[in-house]
Design a protein around this motif. Structure first.
Motif, PDB file in Angstrom:
ATOM      1  N   ALA A 130       0.822  -1.213   0.000  1.00 32.21           N
ATOM      2  CA  ALA A 130       0.000   0.000   0.000  1.00 32.21           C
ATOM      3  C   ALA A 130       0.857   1.264   0.000  1.00 32.21           C
ATOM      4  N   LYS A 133       2.937   3.749  -3.530  1.00 34.00           N
ATOM      5  CA  LYS A 133       2.529   4.914  -4.323  1.00 34.00           C
ATOM      6  C   LYS A 133       3.672   5.920  -4.446  1.00 34.00           C
ATOM      7  N   SER A 155      -2.127  -3.467  -6.811  1.00 34.34           N
ATOM      8  CA  SER A 155      -3.562  -3.381  -7.039  1.00 34.34           C
ATOM      9  C   SER A 155      -4.349  -3.954  -5.861  1.00 34.34           C
ATOM     10  N   LYS A 156      -3.885  -5.088  -5.350  1.00 34.87           N
ATOM     11  CA  LYS A 156      -4.565  -5.697  -4.197  1.00 34.87           C
ATOM     12  C   LYS A 156      -4.515  -4.783  -2.982  1.00 34.87           C
ATOM     13  N   ALA A 157      -3.503  -3.919  -2.945  1.00 34.79           N
ATOM     14  CA  ALA A 157      -3.363  -2.974  -1.832  1.00 34.79           C
ATOM     15  C   ALA A 157      -4.142  -1.682  -2.084  1.00 34.79           C
ATOM     16  N   GLY A 158      -4.872  -1.620  -3.201  1.00 37.01           N
ATOM     17  CA  GLY A 158      -5.725  -0.470  -3.472  1.00 37.01           C
ATOM     18  C   GLY A 158      -5.125   0.593  -4.369  1.00 37.01           C
ATOM     19  N   LEU A 159      -3.963   0.322  -4.961  1.00 37.63           N
ATOM     20  CA  LEU A 159      -3.318   1.314  -5.823  1.00 37.63           C
ATOM     21  C   LEU A 159      -3.678   1.106  -7.293  1.00 37.63           C
ATOM     22  N   LYS A 160      -3.521   2.160  -8.069  1.00 41.54           N
ATOM     23  CA  LYS A 160      -3.726   2.087  -9.499  1.00 41.54           C
ATOM     24  C   LYS A 160      -2.377   1.892 -10.192  1.00 41.54           C
ATOM     25  N   ASP A 163       0.046   4.671 -10.205  1.00 44.39           N
ATOM     26  CA  ASP A 163       0.528   5.126  -8.895  1.00 44.39           C
ATOM     27  C   ASP A 163       1.974   4.714  -8.650  1.00 44.39           C
ATOM     28  N   GLU A 311      -5.575  -8.972 -15.505  1.00 45.27           N
ATOM     29  CA  GLU A 311      -5.673  -7.613 -14.979  1.00 45.27           C
ATOM     30  C   GLU A 311      -4.535  -6.714 -15.458  1.00 45.27           C
TER      31      GLU A 311
END
Length: 336
Positions: A130, A133, A155-160, A163, A311
């Motif tokens: 996460a 970024k 991605s699994k950590a919420g980033l694009k 990023d 993905e």
């Protein structure tokens, strides 16, 4: 090969040798060239180990192992016809099918990647994916397996995707230099590079993909990695040679499963230790479970790979992939 002024390609050699008064004939072994995506890496250890144990020769094979630091480049050598096989990540078989190229894993050497995401000790602020970024993350090469895995963890950590920046730095000394010079703040690599950076306290383990348990936690399932993959057309037309190759590798996987890390290390070229045999052995002890015990594709593994590539591989995204054509268990089942 030159004979009576004519040249024959290696792939076409098939020479009848007449010996003795009875005129007995035998075929000369056809040389098979296999490109390894960095054969000093412990994840690809089975290649050199098979050679060192004499298993290729036991099968009557003339095998030439060639070295290429990045798996994506080894793949290109296969498609160009320069080699007959590649020891590299299985996910290339999935990626290539999306481009209309059919290659298949004929024996699976790993059930998990054996990769480690290291973070530079200069950047204690990075405590999980996460925190990627705005960071530069080292990968073997763009379009490589390490690139896809890195992006998937982010991605699994919420980033694009935008990023983070992935930087191709190879492995070994080039990876180490990139981290020392702060060109990358974290990166994915393998043993013995991992142990070299841990020993000097220049990096710490952030994500470990060397065991089944930790890989399931990070990726959601097992992720088959190192394999011997070949073009399907070549496999279909050279079943005898492929079977012998698989026989040799299955024996090697059984050897790894039944011998200690120290015994395995003793069979490897001394320069693979990079001046630290004890460290090499300790690293292998930690990660020996990454190898399959029998060369069999792990159940559910291809599906995990397809999930990741769907993905992050622009080639695979939105494509229909027939996983049954990306690997075969035929030869492993028939292995002696």
């Amino acid at each position: 090969m030159r004979s009576a002024g004519l040249y024959f390609s290696t792939a076409a050699i098939c020479v009848a040798i007449v010996t003795g008064a009875m005129g007995t004939t035998a075929k000369a072994a056809e040389k098979i060239s296999i490109m390894v995506g960095g054969y000093e890496k412990q994840i690809y250890l089975p290649a050199k180990l098979t050679e060192a144990l004499g298993y290729f020769k036991d099968e009557g094979l003339d095998v030439e192992l060639l070295n290429e630091s990045a798996g994506v480049d080894a793949e290109n050598q296969l498609l160009a016809g320069a080699v007959q096989g590649v020891i590299g990540s299985y996910d290339h078989c999935v990626d290539l099918q999306s481009k209309g190229k059919f290659v298949e894993s004929v024996v699976q050497l790993q059930q998990v990647p054996g990769e480690v995401e290291l973070v530079s000790t200069k950047h204690p602020e990075i405590k999980s994916p996460a925190d990627f970024k705005g960071k530069a993350l080292g990968v073997t090469g763009l379009g490589s397996s390490t690139n896809f895995l890195t992006l998937y963890m982010a991605s699994k950590a919420g980033l694009k995707t935008d990023d983070v920046t992935t930087v191709p730095v190879g492995a070994g000394s080039t990876f180490i230099a990139a981290m020392q010079q702060d060109q990358i703040q974290a990166g994915m690599t393998t043993e013995p590079t991992v142990s070299r950076l841990l020993k000097t306290n220049e990096a710490k383990v952030l994500v470990d993909l060397r065991t089944v348990e930790s890989t399931r936690a990070a990726l959601g399932g097992v992720y088959p990695f190192a394999s011997l993959y070949m073009e399907s057309s070549w496999v279909d037309s050279h079943k005898e040679e492929v079977q012998k190759l698989v026989n040799a590798f299955v024996k090697t996987m059984r050897y790894i499963d039944t011998h200690s890390a120290a015994e395995i290390a003793d069979k490897m070229p001394k320069d693979f230790y990079v001046g630290d045999k004890d460290g090499y052995v300790k690293a292998l002890e930690v990660s020996k479970g990454m190898f399959t015990p029998d060369g069999v594709m792990p159940k559910g593994g291809p599906e995990t790979v397809l999930t990741v590539l769907s993905e992050f591989s622009k080639n695979v995204k939105g494509k229909q992939i027939d996983l049954s054509k990306t690997y075969t268990t035929e030869f492993v089942k028939n292995a002696r």
